[in-house]
Design a protein around this motif. Sequence first.
Motif, PDB file in Angstrom:
ATOM      1  N   GLU A  16       1.806   3.500  -0.556  1.00  0.00           N
ATOM      2  CA  GLU A  16       0.617   3.578  -0.676  1.00  0.00           C
ATOM      3  C   GLU A  16      -0.136   3.809  -1.988  1.00  0.00           C
ATOM      4  OE1 GLU A  16      -3.804   5.273   1.273  1.00  0.00           O
ATOM      5  OE2 GLU A  16      -1.698   5.631   2.262  1.00  0.00           O
ATOM      6  N   VAL A  17       0.268   4.863  -2.860  1.00  0.00           N
ATOM      7  CA  VAL A  17       0.141   4.971  -4.073  1.00  0.00           C
ATOM      8  C   VAL A  17       0.375   3.731  -5.104  1.00  0.00           C
ATOM      9  CG1 VAL A  17       0.426   6.538  -6.055  1.00  0.00           C
ATOM     10  CG2 VAL A  17       0.459   7.551  -3.702  1.00  0.00           C
ATOM     11  N   THR A  18       1.255   3.041  -4.918  1.00  0.00           N
ATOM     12  CA  THR A  18       1.515   2.057  -5.842  1.00  0.00           C
ATOM     13  C   THR A  18       0.708   0.848  -5.480  1.00  0.00           C
ATOM     14  OG1 THR A  18       4.147   2.649  -6.004  1.00  0.00           O
ATOM     15  CG2 THR A  18       3.573   0.376  -6.398  1.00  0.00           C
ATOM     16  N   ARG A  19       0.597   0.616  -4.258  1.00  0.00           N
ATOM     17  CA  ARG A  19      -0.662  -0.558  -3.967  1.00  0.00           C
ATOM     18  C   ARG A  19      -2.026   0.019  -4.246  1.00  0.00           C
ATOM     19  NH1 ARG A  19       2.251  -0.046   1.200  1.00  0.00           N
ATOM     20  NH2 ARG A  19       0.064   1.092   2.022  1.00  0.00           N
ATOM     21  N   TYR A  20      -2.388   1.165  -4.216  1.00  0.00           N
ATOM     22  CA  TYR A  20      -3.658   1.716  -4.809  1.00  0.00           C
ATOM     23  C   TYR A  20      -3.663   1.265  -6.281  1.00  0.00           C
ATOM     24  CZ  TYR A  20      -7.675   4.409  -6.011  1.00  0.00           C
ATOM     25  OH  TYR A  20      -9.011   4.902  -6.645  1.00  0.00           O
ATOM     26  N   ARG A  21      -2.653   1.842  -6.991  1.00  0.00           N
ATOM     27  CA  ARG A  21      -2.444   1.539  -8.535  1.00  0.00           C
ATOM     28  C   ARG A  21      -2.788   0.069  -9.010  1.00  0.00           C
ATOM     29  NH1 ARG A  21       1.406   6.321 -10.516  1.00  0.00           N
ATOM     30  NH2 ARG A  21      -0.089   8.069 -10.370  1.00  0.00           N
ATOM     31  N   TYR A  22      -2.093  -0.816  -8.195  1.00  0.00           N
ATOM     32  CA  TYR A  22      -2.135  -2.087  -8.463  1.00  0.00           C
ATOM     33  C   TYR A  22      -3.633  -2.713  -7.984  1.00  0.00           C
ATOM     34  CZ  TYR A  22       2.518  -3.540  -9.925  1.00  0.00           C
ATOM     35  OH  TYR A  22       3.584  -3.693 -10.486  1.00  0.00           O
ATOM     36  N   LEU A  23      -4.106  -2.057  -6.953  1.00  0.00           N
ATOM     37  CA  LEU A  23      -5.589  -2.499  -6.777  1.00  0.00           C
ATOM     38  C   LEU A  23      -6.353  -2.193  -7.857  1.00  0.00           C
ATOM     39  CD1 LEU A  23      -7.590  -3.538  -4.559  1.00  0.00           C
ATOM     40  CD2 LEU A  23      -7.695  -1.076  -3.557  1.00  0.00           C
ATOM     41  N   HIS A  68      -4.989 -16.244  -4.942  1.00  0.00           N
ATOM     42  CA  HIS A  68      -3.721 -15.962  -5.677  1.00  0.00           C
ATOM     43  C   HIS A  68      -3.515 -14.220  -5.701  1.00  0.00           C
ATOM     44  CE1 HIS A  68      -5.023 -19.797  -7.623  1.00  0.00           C
ATOM     45  NE2 HIS A  68      -3.770 -20.129  -6.427  1.00  0.00           N
ATOM     46  N   VAL A  69      -4.505 -13.596  -6.041  1.00  0.00           N
ATOM     47  CA  VAL A  69      -4.430 -12.303  -5.975  1.00  0.00           C
ATOM     48  C   VAL A  69      -4.214 -11.566  -4.716  1.00  0.00           C
ATOM     49  CG1 VAL A  69      -5.700 -10.212  -6.758  1.00  0.00           C
ATOM     50  CG2 VAL A  69      -5.836 -12.290  -7.985  1.00  0.00           C
ATOM     51  N   ALA A  70      -5.045 -11.969  -3.683  1.00  0.00           N
ATOM     52  CA  ALA A  70      -4.684 -11.582  -2.363  1.00  0.00           C
ATOM     53  C   ALA A  70      -3.182 -11.616  -2.031  1.00  0.00           C
ATOM     54  CB  ALA A  70      -5.745 -12.367  -1.374  1.00  0.00           C
ATOM     55  N   TRP A  71      -2.657 -12.808  -2.399  1.00  0.00           N
ATOM     56  CA  TRP A  71      -1.351 -13.074  -1.790  1.00  0.00           C
ATOM     57  C   TRP A  71      -0.419 -12.005  -2.771  1.00  0.00           C
ATOM     58  CZ3 TRP A  71       2.475 -14.036  -5.618  1.00  0.00           C
ATOM     59  CH2 TRP A  71       3.766 -14.199  -4.957  1.00  0.00           C
ATOM     60  N   PHE A  72      -0.514 -11.749  -3.802  1.00  0.00           N
ATOM     61  CA  PHE A  72      -0.025 -10.658  -4.683  1.00  0.00           C
ATOM     62  C   PHE A  72      -0.156  -9.302  -3.642  1.00  0.00           C
ATOM     63  CE2 PHE A  72       0.744  -6.997  -7.289  1.00  0.00           C
ATOM     64  CZ  PHE A  72       1.997  -7.580  -8.039  1.00  0.00           C
ATOM     65  N   LEU A  73      -1.181  -8.921  -3.577  1.00  0.00           N
ATOM     66  CA  LEU A  73      -1.422  -7.703  -2.985  1.00  0.00           C
ATOM     67  C   LEU A  73      -0.897  -7.704  -1.639  1.00  0.00           C
ATOM     68  CD1 LEU A  73      -5.175  -6.969  -4.075  1.00  0.00           C
ATOM     69  CD2 LEU A  73      -3.173  -5.609  -4.818  1.00  0.00           C
ATOM     70  N   GLU A  74      -1.157  -8.720  -0.822  1.00  0.00           N
ATOM     71  CA  GLU A  74      -0.429  -8.578   0.635  1.00  0.00           C
ATOM     72  C   GLU A  74       0.882  -8.972   0.803  1.00  0.00           C
ATOM     73  OE1 GLU A  74      -2.906 -11.429   2.772  1.00  0.00           O
ATOM     74  OE2 GLU A  74      -5.006 -10.464   2.039  1.00  0.00           O
ATOM     75  N   HIS A  75       1.494  -9.484  -0.101  1.00  0.00           N
ATOM     76  CA  HIS A  75       2.819 -10.041   0.251  1.00  0.00           C
ATOM     77  C   HIS A  75       3.854  -9.407  -0.711  1.00  0.00           C
ATOM     78  CE1 HIS A  75       2.091 -12.796   3.117  1.00  0.00           C
ATOM     79  NE2 HIS A  75       0.906 -12.902   2.469  1.00  0.00           N
TER      80      HIS A  75
END
Length: 95
Positions: free
Chosen positions: A66-73, A52-59
């Motif tokens: 990249e900065v936004t993706r990193y902060r969510y990570l 579920h979390v992988a789906w959120f991060l990937e899709h």
Amino acid sequence: MSRPFDMELFLAGVLTGSHATRQRHVRQAKIIQAEIAGRWKRETPWTWQRKHVAWFLEHRLAERCEVTRYRYLLTVRLLARRLKKSWIFNRHANP
């Protein structure tokens, strides 16, 4: 009648940093929660699986910078720590 899930209380034990950073993590965790609940009807992090979390991060973050993706990570790592899960996500999974 059940009360709504309190993400701030859920994360309270693992949140560190400045007030603004803590608030950002809570806000992002609520967004993650809403997206997963909308897609899979999993209302609380206790019911989430890694997929579920992988789906959120990937899709859901695919078009974000990249900065936004990193902060969510970073927020996802806090969620995993709170859940006592050993979930590992690649920082550069998205193009």
